[in-house]
Every structure is written in structure tokens, then in C-alpha cells.
Write a protein that holds these residues in place. Structure first.
Motif, PDB file in Angstrom:
ATOM      1  N   MET A  20     -10.673  -4.535  -1.464  1.00  0.00           N
ATOM      2  CA  MET A  20     -11.130  -2.957  -2.476  1.00  0.00           C
ATOM      3  C   MET A  20     -12.034  -2.093  -3.167  1.00  0.00           C
ATOM      4  N   SER A  21     -13.002  -3.868  -3.780  1.00  0.00           N
ATOM      5  CA  SER A  21     -13.994  -3.100  -4.628  1.00  0.00           C
ATOM      6  C   SER A  21     -15.477  -2.545  -3.202  1.00  0.00           C
ATOM      7  N   GLY A  22     -15.015  -3.726  -2.150  1.00  0.00           N
ATOM      8  CA  GLY A  22     -16.793  -3.524  -1.206  1.00  0.00           C
ATOM      9  C   GLY A  22     -16.162  -2.015  -0.327  1.00  0.00           C
ATOM     10  N   PHE A  40     -20.726  -7.309   4.454  1.00  0.00           N
ATOM     11  CA  PHE A  40     -20.368  -8.026   5.121  1.00  0.00           C
ATOM     12  C   PHE A  40     -19.330  -9.349   5.005  1.00  0.00           C
ATOM     13  N   GLU A  41     -17.859  -9.424   5.660  1.00  0.00           N
ATOM     14  CA  GLU A  41     -16.918  -9.845   5.443  1.00  0.00           C
ATOM     15  C   GLU A  41     -16.917 -10.819   6.537  1.00  0.00           C
ATOM     16  N   LYS A  42     -16.317 -11.985   5.562  1.00  0.00           N
ATOM     17  CA  LYS A  42     -16.522 -13.528   6.484  1.00  0.00           C
ATOM     18  C   LYS A  42     -14.982 -12.905   7.614  1.00  0.00           C
ATOM     19  N   GLY A  48      -8.610  -7.811   2.516  1.00  0.00           N
ATOM     20  CA  GLY A  48      -9.357  -9.025   0.918  1.00  0.00           C
ATOM     21  C   GLY A  48      -7.525  -9.811   0.661  1.00  0.00           C
ATOM     22  N   THR A  49      -7.453  -9.462  -0.387  1.00  0.00           N
ATOM     23  CA  THR A  49      -5.956  -9.924  -1.623  1.00  0.00           C
ATOM     24  C   THR A  49      -4.824  -9.072  -0.076  1.00  0.00           C
ATOM     25  N   TRP A  50      -4.932  -8.122  -0.032  1.00  0.00           N
ATOM     26  CA  TRP A  50      -4.097  -7.712   0.835  1.00  0.00           C
ATOM     27  C   TRP A  50      -4.201  -8.122   2.197  1.00  0.00           C
ATOM     28  N   ARG A  51      -4.737  -8.208   2.752  1.00  0.00           N
ATOM     29  CA  ARG A  51      -4.816  -9.320   4.149  1.00  0.00           C
ATOM     30  C   ARG A  51      -4.819 -10.666   4.225  1.00  0.00           C
ATOM     31  N   ASP A  52      -4.872 -11.389   2.697  1.00  0.00           N
ATOM     32  CA  ASP A  52      -4.580 -12.525   2.610  1.00  0.00           C
ATOM     33  C   ASP A  52      -3.085 -12.504   2.629  1.00  0.00           C
ATOM     34  N   CYS A  60       2.218  -4.713  -5.119  1.00  0.00           N
ATOM     35  CA  CYS A  60       1.674  -4.221  -6.688  1.00  0.00           C
ATOM     36  C   CYS A  60       3.103  -4.187  -7.643  1.00  0.00           C
ATOM     37  N   ASP A  61       2.385  -4.805  -8.618  1.00  0.00           N
ATOM     38  CA  ASP A  61       2.702  -4.467  -9.873  1.00  0.00           C
ATOM     39  C   ASP A  61       1.986  -3.353 -11.230  1.00  0.00           C
ATOM     40  N   THR A  62       1.613  -2.866  -9.927  1.00  0.00           N
ATOM     41  CA  THR A  62       1.065  -1.429 -10.698  1.00  0.00           C
ATOM     42  C   THR A  62       1.001  -0.287 -10.284  1.00  0.00           C
ATOM     43  N   ALA A  66      -1.090   5.171  -8.650  1.00  0.00           N
ATOM     44  CA  ALA A  66      -1.861   4.620 -10.002  1.00  0.00           C
ATOM     45  C   ALA A  66      -2.953   3.369  -8.984  1.00  0.00           C
ATOM     46  N   TYR A  67      -2.534   2.652  -7.968  1.00  0.00           N
ATOM     47  CA  TYR A  67      -3.054   1.743  -7.793  1.00  0.00           C
ATOM     48  C   TYR A  67      -3.717   1.740  -6.190  1.00  0.00           C
ATOM     49  N   SER A  68      -4.314   3.168  -6.103  1.00  0.00           N
ATOM     50  CA  SER A  68      -5.118   3.815  -5.590  1.00  0.00           C
ATOM     51  C   SER A  68      -6.567   4.771  -5.471  1.00  0.00           C
ATOM     52  N   PRO A 402      -4.043  -1.054 -13.092  1.00  0.00           N
ATOM     53  CA  PRO A 402      -4.974  -1.283 -11.616  1.00  0.00           C
ATOM     54  C   PRO A 402      -6.525  -1.385 -12.037  1.00  0.00           C
ATOM     55  N   LEU A 403      -6.719  -2.831 -10.735  1.00  0.00           N
ATOM     56  CA  LEU A 403      -8.021  -2.934 -10.821  1.00  0.00           C
ATOM     57  C   LEU A 403      -8.571  -1.536 -10.025  1.00  0.00           C
ATOM     58  N   ILE A 404      -8.285  -1.077  -9.131  1.00  0.00           N
ATOM     59  CA  ILE A 404      -8.811   0.238  -8.590  1.00  0.00           C
ATOM     60  C   ILE A 404     -10.065   1.311  -9.685  1.00  0.00           C
TER      61      ILE A 404
HETATM   62  C1  LIG Z   1      -0.981 -11.472  -5.176  1.00  0.00           C
HETATM   63  C2  LIG Z   1      -1.651 -10.965  -5.660  1.00  0.00           C
HETATM   64  C3  LIG Z   1      -1.385  -9.579  -6.030  1.00  0.00           C
HETATM   65  C4  LIG Z   1      -2.079  -8.818  -7.060  1.00  0.00           C
HETATM   66  N1  LIG Z   1      -1.077  -7.783  -6.973  1.00  0.00           N
HETATM   67  C5  LIG Z   1      -2.009  -6.238  -7.880  1.00  0.00           C
HETATM   68  C6  LIG Z   1      -1.470  -5.365  -8.516  1.00  0.00           C
HETATM   69  O1  LIG Z   1      -0.403  -4.934  -8.361  1.00  0.00           O
HETATM   70  N2  LIG Z   1      -2.612  -4.549  -9.416  1.00  0.00           N
HETATM   71  C7  LIG Z   1      -3.429  -4.485  -9.147  1.00  0.00           C
HETATM   72  O2  LIG Z   1      -4.654  -4.503  -9.963  1.00  0.00           O
HETATM   73  N3  LIG Z   1      -4.387  -6.123  -8.950  1.00  0.00           N
HETATM   74  C8  LIG Z   1      -3.440  -6.611  -7.864  1.00  0.00           C
HETATM   75  N4  LIG Z   1      -4.182  -7.977  -7.357  1.00  0.00           N
HETATM   76  C9  LIG Z   1      -5.441  -7.816  -7.992  1.00  0.00           C
HETATM   77  C10 LIG Z   1      -6.235  -7.977  -6.577  1.00  0.00           C
HETATM   78  O3  LIG Z   1      -7.102  -8.920  -5.824  1.00  0.00           O
HETATM   79  C11 LIG Z   1      -7.105  -6.641  -6.885  1.00  0.00           C
HETATM   80  O4  LIG Z   1      -6.363  -5.372  -7.161  1.00  0.00           O
HETATM   81  C12 LIG Z   1      -7.876  -5.942  -5.428  1.00  0.00           C
HETATM   82  O5  LIG Z   1      -7.329  -5.976  -4.639  1.00  0.00           O
HETATM   83  C13 LIG Z   1      -9.226  -6.717  -5.217  1.00  0.00           C
HETATM   84  O6  LIG Z   1     -10.321  -6.919  -4.282  1.00  0.00           O
HETATM   85  P1  LIG Z   1     -11.962  -6.984  -4.546  1.00  0.00           P
HETATM   86  O7  LIG Z   1     -12.354  -6.341  -3.148  1.00  0.00           O
HETATM   87  O8  LIG Z   1     -12.568  -7.275  -5.741  1.00  0.00           O
HETATM   88  O9  LIG Z   1     -12.000  -8.933  -4.130  1.00  0.00           O
HETATM   89  P2  LIG Z   1     -10.939  -9.454  -2.789  1.00  0.00           P
HETATM   90  O10 LIG Z   1      -9.490  -8.285  -2.146  1.00  0.00           O
HETATM   91  O11 LIG Z   1     -10.392 -10.461  -2.786  1.00  0.00           O
HETATM   92  O12 LIG Z   1     -11.501  -8.745  -1.246  1.00  0.00           O
HETATM   93  C14 LIG Z   1     -12.650  -9.960  -2.117  1.00  0.00           C
HETATM   94  C15 LIG Z   1     -13.510  -9.943  -0.431  1.00  0.00           C
HETATM   95  O13 LIG Z   1     -14.786 -10.721   0.198  1.00  0.00           O
HETATM   96  C16 LIG Z   1     -15.179 -11.332   1.004  1.00  0.00           C
HETATM   97  N5  LIG Z   1     -15.280 -12.540   1.097  1.00  0.00           N
HETATM   98  C17 LIG Z   1     -15.380 -13.132  -0.576  1.00  0.00           C
HETATM   99  N6  LIG Z   1     -16.930 -13.797  -0.244  1.00  0.00           N
HETATM  100  C18 LIG Z   1     -17.806 -13.418   0.826  1.00  0.00           C
HETATM  101  C19 LIG Z   1     -19.192 -13.967   1.958  1.00  0.00           C
HETATM  102  N7  LIG Z   1     -19.277 -14.808   0.659  1.00  0.00           N
HETATM  103  N8  LIG Z   1     -18.586 -13.957   2.935  1.00  0.00           N
HETATM  104  C20 LIG Z   1     -18.536 -12.730   3.147  1.00  0.00           C
HETATM  105  N9  LIG Z   1     -17.324 -11.790   2.856  1.00  0.00           N
HETATM  106  C21 LIG Z   1     -16.934 -12.910   1.605  1.00  0.00           C
HETATM  107  C22 LIG Z   1     -13.238 -11.301   1.220  1.00  0.00           C
HETATM  108  O14 LIG Z   1     -13.263 -12.822   2.402  1.00  0.00           O
HETATM  109  C23 LIG Z   1     -12.617 -10.980   0.447  1.00  0.00           C
HETATM  110  O15 LIG Z   1     -12.276 -10.067   2.397  1.00  0.00           O
HETATM  111  C24 LIG Z   1      -3.374  -9.036  -6.865  1.00  0.00           C
HETATM  112  C25 LIG Z   1      -3.622 -10.110  -5.778  1.00  0.00           C
HETATM  113  C26 LIG Z   1      -3.354 -11.152  -5.816  1.00  0.00           C
HETATM  114  C27 LIG Z   1      -3.648 -12.259  -5.356  1.00  0.00           C
END
Ligand SMILES: Cc1cc2nc3c(=O)[nH]c(=O)nc-3n(C[C@H](O)[C@H](O)[C@H](O)COP(=O)(O)OP(=O)(O)OC[C@H]3O[C@@H](n4cnc5c(N)ncnc54)[C@H](O)[C@@H]3O)c2cc1C
Length: 508
Positions: A20-22, A40-42, A48-52, A60-62, A66-68, A402-404
């Protein structure tokens, strides 16, 4: 040495992670007209979270609207809370719609980042063996990303399938099976709900019970989705729903002090939910937490108490002695025969970009800088690590919002620090050590008083027992992200010749 397209008028950006963040960072840079962006995506896919996390019952629990992303509302969400599968599809579609797919380098892990202050430039080492240069690094590597695997005696001897909830084994047969779920957090709860409809028997192994906040869930009809499509204001209305925000503010205003009336109100709602919904007195006491509501992340559920009372669903609160080939043996001698064991044991929330090594100025490594705890100035930048910005980094707000929105606000803050670099007024920016130290001292003092420090175990606590999250309210976060305080940052000015003097850096 691999270089991004040589266009020295534009900065070279490396974004680490395509969750989501990248994706957000890539879209924002792309929209700004930046031409030298590499994500860069490994893994082999984004999300990320939603792939794994592909476990049954994941939502989601938001609220989904709002989680958009604010700039990519989605009329097609299936219901008030969307499923993990649709959320992952949403991120994939948004990345394609905004034209950033070609910027992502999949199957490419960033192993090291080293800052060369003579240039100044970041040198990235990639898992492909390549090296890469970047002027700016955006760390978007996730928080809940590294599975926390418990040390369970005898696990290797178990005859059935055993796996972590974030590495789902699709070959495991669930229908009619006897399934053990280790863990009572949000994931364990959602698993109980989904599997209570499919398994012959579910045993939830629970170390400590959780407060359950009752929330609504309902599907959106085809007619409603059509209406959303025609009139996005309807989606904005859900995002801005005063009742929803009142709930968020009740929590984020109340969390700053664990004796606050807001937290008492939240606990009263959760307790009423427990008393009203759980009819069996023995089960009710098993499910009654002995710590204040909100200390652990609240579980939002419309159905857990119904599901856990279905026939064949058991809550085990005893201590596990060992896994055996046939299942689990408890310390009191109870045997739980199982076909599948799911480790819903959460994530190591203190890893962030690690195990990648990050080396800033003067050889300062991230491991050294984070020796006591992961820390960053307003969760975004770090002294000694110029031109490196984090999304959802250490000290970011976490909770049931929502962390978005959090990441979007952090991006607004980052853009303002990038502006002098883009204008070539400066070649580097980092927070001053003094500003960061003062901020972190304030953050720790506030964190000690928060609900997260009210005496339970939770994943927010650092190794010294201090909550690692944003300890103030939501409004304070919004205000902080509206604009960085210029005097808290050290800018290295650009010189006409392009040469940089070592002495212009803050000495250490
Ligand atoms: C089960 C679960 C439910 C959740 N539900 C909610 C919800 O309802 N509402 C909410 O707001 N949030 C929720 N979250 C939190 C959720 O993690 C965030 O909302 C959001 O998806 C985080 O996005 P991100 O891009 O910051 O991190 P991530 O989704 O973790 O993505 C990080 C990415 O970076 C890649 N990466 C990491 N290290 C490297 C590296 N060294 N080199 C290359 N690639 C790398 C990973 O492969 C991954 O694809 C939930 C989390 C979990 C685990």
C-alpha cells in the motif's frame, strides 16, 4: 553499476516495497512528473500484507471506503468491510490504472543501502547482484510483514499441516477437518469465524482473551454500487461519516491516558457485548479479559461471539506442553487431536526494513541507531540518514483506523522536505540530532501514559516495554504531518560546482 536513466535534472528515487505505501509513493512521484523512479519488490507480486495474507475470513477492520486511497475511491467494494482478496485486487488495479506497473522491479530485494556523503548518493545492493544509485530512498517495507513464529515444542513432529497465517498452505483440507488455531488476535478471531462454518472442530488456543468491539457488517447491493459509481460523493460520505470518526476520535483522544473516560466508555461497550452475547457462564469467563480495553489492539467483529459458541468450537486457555504427531498435548494432560494447526501468532513489528543493512553517514548503521528501539523523527526521517524517508515507519500511529490515511498524510510531510531537493536548493536533508532527541524524549514520556502501557502484553511494546507507536491523538498527528518544522532539519545546500564539502554536514 546499474544506473537509472541518466537524467540529472530529476532526482533518482528508490522505493523499497510495493505494498500500500510503496504504491502510494510511486503514484505520487509519477504524478509529480518524476521520471526516475524504481520500486523494488522482493516478491513476485505487489500488495504486501494483502498478497501474503490469504487466510479464510480475512477482511479489513476499517470500513472499505475508508481503506481506499483518497484519489482512487472504489465503487465496487462488496460490503462495509471488504475481503482481503478484493483489497489485494484493488491495489493491483490502482497500480495499473495509475501507470506505475512498469516502475516496479519484482523479485528484487534490497539487501543494503549505503550513503556516500561525498557525492552525496545512496548506493543500493540488490538481490540480483546489481548495484544501484539513488538520490532519495522511500522505505515502504511494511510493519506487519515478518511472521512471528513461536517456539512450540514438538512442532516438527506434528503429522498434519502446520503453517503461519501469512503463509497459507492451500493444500491443507479445511472442510470437515479438526483445526487448531494458535492465537487470539485479529487474525485468530477471523479464522475462528470463517472455520466455524467449515471445520468439524476448531480449537482456539488463547493465551489471553481479547476485548471485542461490536461493529456492523453488511454487503453493498448492485444498486448501491451503481449509485457509488455515478456519485462518488456517496463514498466520500461513508469516508467522512461523523459517527465513524467519532469512534476513531474516542479511541485516539482517549488512548493518551489509560484512565481516560473515553477508554472507560470503550471498555463498557466491549463488556456489554460480552455479557449480552456469550450465554454460557464458563465460556464467558474464559473470554473475559483481565486488562483494560484498548491495551491490545481492539478486535472489531460482528460475529466472533456467535461463531465461538457454535457446536464443535472450543477455546483452550491452558498451557501447551508440546505438539505431538496427532495434535497438541496440554500441560494438564488434555489431548487435542488435530489435522491442521494454524499459527496466528502475528508479526515481528520491530523489524521494519531489516534484515536489509542500512548505513548512513560516518558508517552509522541502522542496527546501531536502533539499538535500544526503532525510532524516527515524527516516524519519517532519521538523523544521520539523509534523504531517506519512511512510510508507516517506527512511531507511526497504529490502531483501528485506516493506515492508508496515515501514509497519505506522511506523504504530504515528505513532499515538503523533498521540495528544496527538487528545486536544487539543497542536495540533502535530515533532521538534526537535537530535534530528534527532543522529539523522542517527548514521545517516550507520552507513550508511557498511553493505554498501550496499561499492563498487558501487546505487539506495540519495544524491548524495554515502551509502546513504539504514536502516543498522541489523531488530530495531533494530522497537524504534525501538515508541515515539517524547518528548524528541525539540516539541509545541505547545493553548490554551483556540484561539489560538496564534508564540513557542511552536522558533525557527530
Ligand atoms: C492480517 C492483517 C490485517 C490488516 N488489516 C488492516 C485494516 O483493516 N486496516 C488497516 O488500515 N490496516 C490493516 N493492516 C495493516 C496493513 O499492513 C497496512 O494497512 C498496509 O497494508 C501496509 O502497507 P505497507 O505497504 O506499508 O506494508 P506491506 O503491505 O507490508 O508491504 C511491504 C512490501 O515491501 C516488500 N519488502 C519488504 N522489504 C523489502 C526489501 N528489502 N526489498 C524489497 N521489497 C521489500 C514486501 O515484500 C511487501 O510487499 C492489516 C495487516 C495485517 C497483517
Amino acid at each position: 553499476m546499474h544506473h537509472m536513466r541518466a537524467d540529472r535534472n530529476n532526482l533518482r528515487y528508490a522505493i523499497i516495497g510495493a505494498g500500500m505505501s510503496g504504491i502510494l509513493a510511486a503514484i505520487k512521484l509519477h504524478q509529480h512528473g518524476e521520471t526516475q523512479i524504481a520500486v523494488f519488490e522482493k516478491a513476485a507480486a505487489l500488495g504486501g500484507t494483502w498478497r501474503d495474507n490469504r487466510y479464510p475470513g480475512l477482511t479489513c477492520d476499517t470500513p472499505s471506503h475508508a481503506y481506499s486511497y483518497s484519489f482512487a475511491l472504489n465503487p465496487d467494494w462488496s460490503g462495509y468491510y471488504a475481503t482481503g482478496v478484493e483489497i489485494n485486487a484493488y491495489f493491483t488495479k490502482v497500480a495499473a490504472d495509475f501507470g506505475i506497473m512498469p516502475l516496479i522491479r519484482f523479485n528484487t530485494e534490497v539487501l543494503s543501502c549505503r550513503f556516500d556523503e561525498g557525492q552525496p548518493v545512496w548506493q543500493l545492493g540488490l538481490s540480483t547482484g546489481e548495484r544501484m544509485e539513488a538520490d532519495v530512498i522511500i522505505v515502504a517495507s511494511g510493519v506487519l510483514h515478518h511472521p512471528n513464529l513461536p517456539d512450540l515444542a514438538g512442532l516438527a513432529s506434528f503429522r498434519g499441516k502446520a503453517f503461519h497465517s501469512a503463509s497459507w498452505d492451500d493444500s491443507a483440507i479445511l472442510d470437515g477437518a479438526r483445526i487448531g488455531i494458535i492465537g487470539g488476535g485479529s487474525t485468530g478471531t477471523q479464522l475462528v469465524n470463517a472455520l466455524s462454518r467449515r471445520a468439524a472442530r476448531v480449537v482456539q488456543f488463547q493465551r489471553s482473551p481479547q476485548w471485542i468491539m461490536p461493529v456492523p457488517q453488511f454487503p453493498y447491493s448492485a444498486a448501491e454500487r451503481e449509485a457509488f459509481r455515478k456519485d462518488p460523493a456517496l463514498m466520500e460520505a461513508i469516508r467522512n461519516d461523523p459517527q465513524y470518526w467519532a469512534n476513531i476520535y474516542r479511541f485516539t483522544d482517549g488512548l493518551t491516558d489509560f484512565t481516560s473516560p473515553q477508554m472507560a466508555e470503550i471498555e463498557a461497550i466491549c463488556r456489554q457485548n460480552l455479557e449480552a452475547k456469550v450465554t454460557d457462564p464458563a465460556l464467558r469467563e474464559k473470554l473475559r479479559p483481565n486488562y483494560p480495553a484498548g491495551c491490545k489492539r481492539l478486535i472489531y467483529s460482528w460475529e466472533y461471539y456467535d461463531c465461538v459458541q457454535r457446536p464443535g468450537i472450543y477455546v483452550e486457555t491452558g498451557k501447551i506442553e508440546t505438539m505431538i504427531p496427532a495434535g497438541v498435548r496440554m500441560q494438564d494432560g488434555t489431548l487435542h487431536p488435530l489435522d491442521v494447526i494454524v499459527l496466528a501468532t502475528g508479526f515481528k513489528a520491530d523489524q521494519f526494513i531489516r534484515p536489509a543493512t542500512v548505513t548512513g553517514r560516518n558508517g552509522l548503521t541502522l542496527d546501531t541507531f536502533w539499538d535500544t528501539r526503532p525510532t524516527a523523527h515524527y516516524a519519517v526521517t532519521m538523523p544521520g540518514f539523509p534523504n531517506l524517508f519512511m512510510l508507516n515507519g517506527p512511531g507511526s500511529p497504529v490502531g483501528n483506523f485506516p493506515l492508508i490515511d496515515i501514509a497519505e498524510r506522511q506523504w504530504v510531510y515528505i513532499e515538503q522536505l523533498l521540495a528544496p531537493l527538487r528545486a536544487r536548493h539543497a542536495v540533502a536533508v535530515e533532521p538534526t540530532r537535537a530535534a530528534h532527541a527532543a522529539y523522542e524524549a517527548r514521545r517516550i514520556a507520552a507513550a508511557r501514559k498511553t493505554i498501550f502501557a496499561a499492563g498487558c502484553t501487546n505487539w506495540y511494546l519495544d524491548k524495554t516495554g515502551i509502546p513504539g507507536t504514536w502516543p498522541w491523538g489523531y488530530q495531533a498527528f494530522a497537524e504534525a504531518m501538515a508541515g515539517p518544522a524547518a528548524e528541525e532539519f539540516h539541509f545541505i545546500p547545493a553548490t554551483d560546482s556540484g561539489a560538496r564539502k564534508q564540513s557542511t554536514w552536522e558533525s557527530r
